[in-house]
Write an enzyme that holds these catalytic residues in place. Sequence first.
Site, PDB file in Angstrom:
ATOM      1  N   GLY A 122       0.828  -1.213   0.000  1.00  0.00           N
ATOM      2  CA  GLY A 122       0.000   0.000   0.000  1.00  0.00           C
ATOM      3  C   GLY A 122       0.858   1.256   0.000  1.00  0.00           C
ATOM      4  N   ALA A 191      23.016  -7.185  23.278  1.00  0.00           N
ATOM      5  CA  ALA A 191      22.463  -8.022  24.365  1.00  0.00           C
ATOM      6  C   ALA A 191      21.169  -7.397  24.855  1.00  0.00           C
ATOM      7  N   GLY A 192      20.265  -7.114  23.905  1.00  0.00           N
ATOM      8  CA  GLY A 192      18.936  -6.594  24.247  1.00  0.00           C
ATOM      9  C   GLY A 192      17.955  -7.759  24.286  1.00  0.00           C
ATOM     10  N   ILE A 194      16.074  -9.290  21.925  1.00  0.00           N
ATOM     11  CA  ILE A 194      16.220 -10.367  20.934  1.00  0.00           C
ATOM     12  C   ILE A 194      17.492 -11.159  21.208  1.00  0.00           C
ATOM     13  N   GLU A 213      27.876  -6.488  23.435  1.00  0.00           N
ATOM     14  CA  GLU A 213      26.974  -5.382  23.744  1.00  0.00           C
ATOM     15  C   GLU A 213      27.774  -4.089  23.868  1.00  0.00           C
ATOM     16  N   VAL A 247      31.841  -3.535  17.669  1.00  0.00           N
ATOM     17  CA  VAL A 247      32.224  -4.365  16.522  1.00  0.00           C
ATOM     18  C   VAL A 247      32.829  -3.498  15.422  1.00  0.00           C
ATOM     19  N   GLY A 280      18.515  -3.493  17.657  1.00  0.00           N
ATOM     20  CA  GLY A 280      17.321  -2.650  17.718  1.00  0.00           C
ATOM     21  C   GLY A 280      16.563  -2.665  16.406  1.00  0.00           C
ATOM     22  N   ALA A 329       4.129  -5.811  20.754  1.00  0.00           N
ATOM     23  CA  ALA A 329       2.910  -6.223  20.063  1.00  0.00           C
ATOM     24  C   ALA A 329       1.666  -5.734  20.799  1.00  0.00           C
ATOM     25  N   HIS A 453      -2.627 -20.494  47.958  1.00  0.00           N
ATOM     26  CA  HIS A 453      -1.414 -21.186  48.415  1.00  0.00           C
ATOM     27  C   HIS A 453      -1.451 -22.636  47.945  1.00  0.00           C
TER      28      HIS A 453
HETATM   29  P1  FAD Z   1       4.482  -5.459  12.320  1.00  0.00           P
HETATM   30  O1  FAD Z   1       4.182  -6.633  13.138  1.00  0.00           O
HETATM   31  O2  FAD Z   1       5.885  -5.229  11.908  1.00  0.00           O
HETATM   32  O3  FAD Z   1       3.550  -5.568  11.041  1.00  0.00           O
HETATM   33  C1  FAD Z   1       3.612  -4.645  10.000  1.00  0.00           C
HETATM   34  C2  FAD Z   1       3.030  -5.286   8.760  1.00  0.00           C
HETATM   35  O4  FAD Z   1       2.868  -4.278   7.777  1.00  0.00           O
HETATM   36  C3  FAD Z   1       3.926  -6.345   8.132  1.00  0.00           C
HETATM   37  O5  FAD Z   1       3.171  -7.481   7.805  1.00  0.00           O
HETATM   38  C4  FAD Z   1       4.464  -5.681   6.878  1.00  0.00           C
HETATM   39  O6  FAD Z   1       4.725  -6.583   5.832  1.00  0.00           O
HETATM   40  C5  FAD Z   1       3.303  -4.791   6.526  1.00  0.00           C
HETATM   41  N1  FAD Z   1       3.644  -3.619   5.705  1.00  0.00           N
HETATM   42  C6  FAD Z   1       4.628  -2.706   5.922  1.00  0.00           C
HETATM   43  N2  FAD Z   1       4.574  -1.736   4.982  1.00  0.00           N
HETATM   44  C7  FAD Z   1       3.536  -2.053   4.162  1.00  0.00           C
HETATM   45  C8  FAD Z   1       2.964  -1.431   3.024  1.00  0.00           C
HETATM   46  N3  FAD Z   1       3.423  -0.258   2.560  1.00  0.00           N
HETATM   47  N4  FAD Z   1       1.936  -2.056   2.421  1.00  0.00           N
HETATM   48  C9  FAD Z   1       1.441  -3.223   2.888  1.00  0.00           C
HETATM   49  N5  FAD Z   1       1.928  -3.829   3.969  1.00  0.00           N
HETATM   50  C10 FAD Z   1       2.954  -3.257   4.612  1.00  0.00           C
HETATM   51  N6  FAD Z   1       6.702  -7.956  21.071  1.00  0.00           N
HETATM   52  C11 FAD Z   1       6.030  -8.360  22.161  1.00  0.00           C
HETATM   53  O7  FAD Z   1       5.164  -7.640  22.661  1.00  0.00           O
HETATM   54  N7  FAD Z   1       6.285  -9.590  22.737  1.00  0.00           N
HETATM   55  C12 FAD Z   1       7.218 -10.412  22.244  1.00  0.00           C
HETATM   56  O8  FAD Z   1       7.429 -11.502  22.791  1.00  0.00           O
HETATM   57  C13 FAD Z   1       7.952 -10.009  21.104  1.00  0.00           C
HETATM   58  N8  FAD Z   1       8.892 -10.819  20.583  1.00  0.00           N
HETATM   59  C14 FAD Z   1       9.565 -10.416  19.467  1.00  0.00           C
HETATM   60  C15 FAD Z   1      10.549 -11.257  18.963  1.00  0.00           C
HETATM   61  C16 FAD Z   1      11.263 -10.874  17.842  1.00  0.00           C
HETATM   62  C17 FAD Z   1      12.328 -11.788  17.311  1.00  0.00           C
HETATM   63  C18 FAD Z   1      10.956  -9.635  17.198  1.00  0.00           C
HETATM   64  C19 FAD Z   1      11.682  -9.228  15.962  1.00  0.00           C
HETATM   65  C20 FAD Z   1       9.981  -8.805  17.699  1.00  0.00           C
HETATM   66  C21 FAD Z   1       9.280  -9.184  18.845  1.00  0.00           C
HETATM   67  N9  FAD Z   1       8.310  -8.358  19.405  1.00  0.00           N
HETATM   68  C22 FAD Z   1       7.652  -8.751  20.534  1.00  0.00           C
HETATM   69  C23 FAD Z   1       7.969  -7.055  18.813  1.00  0.00           C
HETATM   70  C24 FAD Z   1       6.696  -7.191  17.972  1.00  0.00           C
HETATM   71  O9  FAD Z   1       6.907  -8.163  16.981  1.00  0.00           O
HETATM   72  C25 FAD Z   1       6.348  -5.861  17.350  1.00  0.00           C
HETATM   73  O10 FAD Z   1       6.243  -4.875  18.350  1.00  0.00           O
HETATM   74  C26 FAD Z   1       5.021  -5.967  16.614  1.00  0.00           C
HETATM   75  O11 FAD Z   1       5.063  -6.939  15.614  1.00  0.00           O
HETATM   76  C27 FAD Z   1       4.651  -4.617  15.996  1.00  0.00           C
HETATM   77  O12 FAD Z   1       3.415  -4.735  15.394  1.00  0.00           O
HETATM   78  P2  FAD Z   1       2.995  -3.796  14.195  1.00  0.00           P
HETATM   79  O13 FAD Z   1       1.639  -4.231  13.808  1.00  0.00           O
HETATM   80  O14 FAD Z   1       3.224  -2.384  14.555  1.00  0.00           O
HETATM   81  O15 FAD Z   1       4.029  -4.111  13.022  1.00  0.00           O
HETATM   82  P1  NAD Z   2      16.924  -3.825  21.923  1.00  0.00           P
HETATM   83  O1  NAD Z   2      16.809  -2.356  21.863  1.00  0.00           O
HETATM   84  O2  NAD Z   2      16.150  -4.562  22.927  1.00  0.00           O
HETATM   85  O3  NAD Z   2      18.440  -4.246  22.148  1.00  0.00           O
HETATM   86  C1  NAD Z   2      19.461  -3.826  21.293  1.00  0.00           C
HETATM   87  C2  NAD Z   2      20.759  -3.891  22.050  1.00  0.00           C
HETATM   88  O4  NAD Z   2      21.801  -3.689  21.139  1.00  0.00           O
HETATM   89  C3  NAD Z   2      20.872  -2.810  23.113  1.00  0.00           C
HETATM   90  O5  NAD Z   2      21.293  -3.388  24.318  1.00  0.00           O
HETATM   91  C4  NAD Z   2      21.886  -1.842  22.529  1.00  0.00           C
HETATM   92  O6  NAD Z   2      22.655  -1.198  23.522  1.00  0.00           O
HETATM   93  C5  NAD Z   2      22.735  -2.784  21.704  1.00  0.00           C
HETATM   94  N1  NAD Z   2      23.442  -2.136  20.606  1.00  0.00           N
HETATM   95  C6  NAD Z   2      23.030  -1.133  19.808  1.00  0.00           C
HETATM   96  N2  NAD Z   2      23.969  -0.866  18.876  1.00  0.00           N
HETATM   97  C7  NAD Z   2      25.001  -1.734  19.095  1.00  0.00           C
HETATM   98  C8  NAD Z   2      26.237  -1.977  18.453  1.00  0.00           C
HETATM   99  N3  NAD Z   2      26.611  -1.268  17.393  1.00  0.00           N
HETATM  100  N4  NAD Z   2      27.019  -2.939  18.952  1.00  0.00           N
HETATM  101  C9  NAD Z   2      26.644  -3.681  20.026  1.00  0.00           C
HETATM  102  N5  NAD Z   2      25.475  -3.496  20.669  1.00  0.00           N
HETATM  103  C10 NAD Z   2      24.660  -2.542  20.197  1.00  0.00           C
HETATM  104  O7  NAD Z   2      16.623  -4.324  20.435  1.00  0.00           O
HETATM  105  P2  NAD Z   2      16.438  -5.786  19.857  1.00  0.00           P
HETATM  106  O8  NAD Z   2      16.906  -6.808  20.819  1.00  0.00           O
HETATM  107  O9  NAD Z   2      16.985  -5.745  18.489  1.00  0.00           O
HETATM  108  O10 NAD Z   2      14.872  -5.889  19.754  1.00  0.00           O
HETATM  109  C11 NAD Z   2      14.150  -4.898  19.023  1.00  0.00           C
HETATM  110  C12 NAD Z   2      12.836  -4.613  19.673  1.00  0.00           C
HETATM  111  O11 NAD Z   2      11.942  -5.675  19.429  1.00  0.00           O
HETATM  112  C13 NAD Z   2      12.907  -4.516  21.188  1.00  0.00           C
HETATM  113  O12 NAD Z   2      13.295  -3.242  21.611  1.00  0.00           O
HETATM  114  C14 NAD Z   2      11.503  -4.790  21.571  1.00  0.00           C
HETATM  115  O13 NAD Z   2      10.756  -3.607  21.450  1.00  0.00           O
HETATM  116  C15 NAD Z   2      11.056  -5.787  20.520  1.00  0.00           C
HETATM  117  N6  NAD Z   2      11.125  -7.153  21.086  1.00  0.00           N
HETATM  118  C16 NAD Z   2      10.362  -7.430  22.174  1.00  0.00           C
HETATM  119  C17 NAD Z   2      10.426  -8.681  22.733  1.00  0.00           C
HETATM  120  C18 NAD Z   2       9.602  -8.971  23.944  1.00  0.00           C
HETATM  121  O14 NAD Z   2       8.704  -8.196  24.227  1.00  0.00           O
HETATM  122  N7  NAD Z   2       9.866 -10.044  24.669  1.00  0.00           N
HETATM  123  C19 NAD Z   2      11.256  -9.651  22.207  1.00  0.00           C
HETATM  124  C20 NAD Z   2      12.030  -9.328  21.111  1.00  0.00           C
HETATM  125  C21 NAD Z   2      11.949  -8.064  20.553  1.00  0.00           C
END
Ligand code: FAD
Ligand code: NAD
Length: 476
Positions: A122, A191-192, A194, A213, A247, A280, A329, A453
């Site tokens: 879109g 070390a965030g 993910i 990190e 790095v 990030g 999410a 409990h």
């Molecule tokens: P997204 O989920 O990124 O969805 C966006 C959608 O829009 C995608 O399908 C994309 O293809 C589509 N899109 C983009 N641009 C266009 C366009 N122009 N036209 C049509 N479609 C388009 N969050 C948690 O709360 N708990 C967790 O445990 C957690 N674990 C995570 C683990 C990992 C490995 C990662 C990477 C993220 C995790 N997150 C977690 C973060 C979570 O996935 C995101 O915060 C969440 O998906 C964001 O939702 P959103 O709907 O904003 O975007």
């Molecule tokens: P993050 O922000 O959690 O962690 C990134 C880490 O990378 C930080 O500790 C930062 O200091 C470090 N960093 C940044 N630049 C660097 C560099 N050049 N060299 C070494 N370290 C560096 O980001 P993420 O782990 O990539 O995850 C992205 C986002 O996805 C999260 O912030 C979170 O919002 C979402 N997420 C949420 C969950 C969950 O809710 N359980 C799980 C996975 C991801």
Amino acid sequence: MSDKFDVVVIGAGPAGYVAAIRAAQLGLRTACVDEWIGAGEGASFGGTCLNVGCIPSKALLDTSEQYYKVTHSFAAHGIEVNDASLNVAKMLERKDKIVSTLTGGIAMLFKANGIEAIHGHGRILAGKRVEVSSPGTDEVVRTLDADHIVIASGSEPIPLPSAPFDDRMIVDNAGALDFKEVPKRLAIIGAGVIGLELGSVWRRLGSEVVLLEAMDTFLGTAEREVSREAAKQFKIQGLDIRLGAFVQSAKTIDDEVHVVYKLNGVEETIIVDRLVVAIGRRAFTVGLLGADSGVELDDRGRVQTDHNWRTTAPDIYAVGDVAAGPMLAHKGAEEGIAVAELIARGHGHVNYETIPWVIYTHPEIAWVGKTSDELEAEGRSIKTGSFPFAATGRARAMEEAMGFVKIIADADTDRILGVHMVGPHVSELIQEAVVAMEYGASSEDLARTCHAHPTLSEAVHEAALAVDKRAIHRAN
Ligand code: FAD
Ligand code: NAD
């Protein structure tokens, strides 16, 4: 079929699909456009979260935790298991099945709610029009007219120029969820959240894991004692977390990645089988905004919004990762509901003070509200109470006697300002604190609430009692 809609949502991640469903529930003619291409080349609704984020990562976290229990923890229960082995292909197949079931579920929900689900890219044009091109191409297939547009286009991993992704040896979260065998040596930059979750997965399955990190402090956004306890447990598990590591380069030579980094000014090299970059995520808006869309980005590349998710263009809103706020999410989903209600009824609400954070490591880490450091920096006067899981019968019975619950309350009013947990199943326990804070509870309210409990939730009860120095099962 008419191409005129009350609401067009761009993106079917947790923010977008929830916005679309709520809009349809409220009687609005709704379309949701999403470009994600699934394993079968068709649509795969659910965005990052369902396809390569929350859900597949939790599937692998669960498998790896089961494997770790069998190989390391069962013995303490007197259960002897010999020759346990891991079938990586089966593990990945299970994960993929969970993903396809859930993404298929979103398609069914769209249908059940009368939402037109459109697989395509879109692009917003002037006059609240959305041009749709077929996924992965420039071929325009439709142009939709909308009274309201909701942008929910999500986020993407931030690349690191010194360690560019090659989708095989140097990968992002999607690649790290799909290794076909357990890498013997794995490095993760960042070390965030993910880094810790996926590092835990592969460590439990046998990889030697090094996390590089850049920051000097570990998990700086969490309560300090929580980060300290988590760091201690991760070290015991063998996660090698190197803080202050910068790095310089990462190169693949003969099926190995040579990672050069500086630690305290000294250059070091590690050689690994796979490298994950998880430093990030950033808002994703590639190809989203036509030159005349009127939608502006902020200085961090996010769609600029006001407190009601309104962008700089009339009747165009943005929610989820593409807009400001934590990239979670459930934050996006709450915004999705609120924006649909705003469009349909003129009012929508999200309480940003009570959005929980959870890191699904072992032990799990969870919090809601502010940390002591944040509150002290604001000059607030606080009182705290903590309680260790080791002093609860249930955690002992589960062989999970690690971590604690800490409650922070206002010193004068006793209102709960933050709750911080590290320990078993705190991803579930935190919800009690979220509800308490949502209702403006005091620590006394929690202290006077009967908790079953023996349960892990007794640690929450006791921490609340401890705020007033009257915990029962520990000396105050
Ligand atoms: P997204 O989920 O990124 O969805 C966006 C959608 O829009 C995608 O399908 C994309 O293809 C589509 N899109 C983009 N641009 C266009 C366009 N122009 N036209 C049509 N479609 C388009 N969050 C948690 O709360 N708990 C967790 O445990 C957690 N674990 C995570 C683990 C990992 C490995 C990662 C990477 C993220 C995790 N997150 C977690 C973060 C979570 O996935 C995101 O915060 C969440 O998906 C964001 O939702 P959103 O709907 O904003 O975007
Ligand atoms: P993050 O922000 O959690 O962690 C990134 C880490 O990378 C930080 O500790 C930062 O200091 C470090 N960093 C940044 N630049 C660097 C560099 N050049 N060299 C070494 N370290 C560096 O980001 P993420 O782990 O990539 O995850 C992205 C986002 O996805 C999260 O912030 C979170 O919002 C979402 N997420 C949420 C969950 C969950 O809710 N359980 C799980 C996975 C991801």
